[in-house]
Scaffold this motif. Structure first.
Motif, mmCIF file in Angstrom:
data_model
loop_
_atom_site.group_PDB
_atom_site.id
_atom_site.type_symbol
_atom_site.label_atom_id
_atom_site.label_comp_id
_atom_site.label_asym_id
_atom_site.label_seq_id
_atom_site.Cartn_x
_atom_site.Cartn_y
_atom_site.Cartn_z
ATOM 1 N N VAL A 123 49.710 64.521 48.091
ATOM 2 C CA VAL A 123 48.760 64.971 47.068
ATOM 3 C C VAL A 123 48.324 63.741 46.288
ATOM 4 C CG1 VAL A 123 48.442 66.401 45.010
ATOM 5 C CG2 VAL A 123 49.872 67.224 46.882
ATOM 6 N N LEU A 125 46.363 62.135 42.950
ATOM 7 C CA LEU A 125 46.026 62.472 41.572
ATOM 8 C C LEU A 125 44.761 61.710 41.207
ATOM 9 C CD1 LEU A 125 49.585 62.282 40.030
ATOM 10 C CD2 LEU A 125 48.373 64.310 40.841
ATOM 11 N N GLN A 134 44.548 67.515 41.231
ATOM 12 C CA GLN A 134 45.350 67.299 42.430
ATOM 13 C C GLN A 134 44.450 67.525 43.637
ATOM 14 O OE1 GLN A 134 48.905 69.672 42.522
ATOM 15 N NE2 GLN A 134 49.476 69.125 40.418
ATOM 16 N N ARG A 136 44.203 67.495 47.869
ATOM 17 C CA ARG A 136 44.939 67.517 49.141
ATOM 18 C C ARG A 136 43.965 67.233 50.286
ATOM 19 N NH1 ARG A 136 46.922 71.081 45.707
ATOM 20 N NH2 ARG A 136 49.154 71.339 45.481
#
Length: 141
Positions: A123, A125, A134, A136
């Motif tokens: 993940v 930031l 976040q 992905r």
């Protein structure tokens, strides 16, 4: 003590005179060798090739379409209109999907400030407007 100095001075004078005589003949011999080498060595200079004659090309615009003409623009639009129908099927799912929050911001406004693992999934930031998001794999920016 004076008697001891006198032979020592004479010995020094003889040594200096002897060394001066030896050095002179060596330098003459060296100069002679250098002169011989200089006379024997001949530089090998290859002549420079003649430059090629420039032959100007004639430029004619008789058969060429002007790049900014209306005729060229209409031809390009006709070609593109034929491919629009085939591309529409590829683009349609992209236009129908729900937009994500980070797609509203330009990429230069986002900055990656860290990364972590959540359940063995990476993940990232991302900070945008002092908020941390976040992100992905598979998210849109």
């Amino acid at each position: 003590m004076r008697a001891f100095r006198r032979p020592l001075v004479m010995l020094a004078v003889l040594a200096v005179a002897g060394l001066a005589g030896c050095g002179n003949s060596d330098s003459e011999e060296l100069q002679q060798w250098m002169t011989e080498q200089r006379n024997q060595t001949r530089p090998r200079i290859q002549p420079v090739a003649e430059p090629k004659k420039f032959v100007p090309e004639t430029y004619s615009q008789d058969r060429i379409t002007e790049p900014f003409s209306i005729q060229k623009l209409t031809l390009a639009l006709r070609r593109e209109s034929g491919s629009v129908n085939s591309n529409a099927a590829l683009v349609e799912p992209e236009l129908r999907r729900r937009k994500e929050a980070l797609e509203a911001f330009p990429l230069d406004a986002a900055a990656m400030v860290g990364s972590l693992l959540k359940g063995n999934q990476p993940v990232a930031l991302i900070r945008v407007d002092n908020l941390i998001y976040q992100v992905r794999v598979g998210n849109y920016l």
